[in-house]
Design a protein around this motif. Sequence first.
Motif: not given
Length: 444
Positions: A396-400
């Motif tokens: 995922t990216n840093r925001w899920g």
Amino acid sequence: MPLRTSLLDPFTFTGAQQDSAFQMTRAAGATYLRLVVPWSEVAPATRPSDFVPTDPASPYYSWAWLDNTVTEIEANGLTPILDVTSAPGWALAWRGSGQTAGAPKASELGAFATALARRYDGFHGEPPVRVYQVWNEPNLSLDLSPVNTATTYRGMVNAVATAVHGVNRSDLVVAGGLDPFENLAKTFISQAPLAFMRSFLCLSGGKHPHATCKTKIQLDAWSHHPYTFGGPFGKATRTDDISLGDLPKMRALLRTAVKLHRIASSHAVQFWVTEFGWDTNPPRRHAVPLSLEARWTSEALYQMWHSGVSLATWYLLQDQRSPSPYQSGLFFHSKSLKQARAKPMRTAFRFPFVAYLRKGTVRIWGRDATSAKALVTITRRHGTHGVWRSVARIRTNRWGIFVATLRLKATTTDWFRATAPGSGKSLAFSLAVPKNKRYGPWGN
């Protein structure tokens, strides 16, 4: 772009079971909570001659319930959105009657916003609050009148923004929160949201909007309530009404306003949804069946994110007791909130996941329940009784958020599911698209 989730439940967030409500909200993956703050419940019913409305220490203010509620919200790891509504009678510029709510004096609203922001600036013994919303559905006569002009609301928003930013420039002011449909009934009226938004932002209509006034609007996020008939991709029948499938039109207008310097903000202006949901069957007859609602919940969150929405608020935590029309909760109604039974959509709200069949590929999207970096495993099952087998792993990216196109042969008999540490398993998502039935938001 992130997709933060939030809940709004005015029935349980201020009641005797509010602590359980906040715990359950956080456990459902939400990181924000919209709290309605009736100005009239904090301010005095009549204005004393020595009342200083900008002073939060004034003995005429009644902060106790709000202090306790904000403290409990933040103790449970949630960010409160304080939504100011309902002016006291002495602060009204125009008094409503019957189904019209009237309108407050912008100067008095600004004075209260100053007191509110000072109270929760983090330096006066109460926890800090960083997000303030101005009113609820101002295009609806039940909440603000006269409804055929946005000039009044523009003055209200600028008054609150000036007050809040005067205390802390990093605080966010949210405007909008519009009713999605035009209504010209005898009992109440609502102006079409896109028409109201254009008027509020001083923008002309047409393909190439231009400014129609010199007044700039101070806001940091624009919000909407895109209730929808016919599923998560449904569009409104009237041009200026805005349901889920129409959100790109509203976002485009917001971006035009930013481009034309109609909005003054020290932040990148965000696009939010501060209320949304569908009633379920059970308990409400003619509402969306539970299994379909679970799918629609994931798809609605995907549609919002795809349309540029960075915060999505679901309306309600738990159903109200029948025959109330408010049956869109993540949980069925129970006298004891702790004993309330979760609906399948609660899992979809916590860990939304969708998968769509394309030519030779499957397109997937999701957000893990922690809203943080994670390694997500995608599994597939053939038919309803097959074995789940891993087909991909995605970071995922840093925001899920995770998005991917899987190159594999699949059919409409296949199901997909996501699993992640700390999140567990998403609901299984079928590649077979269900028949589109025009269920309404309130079982209509």
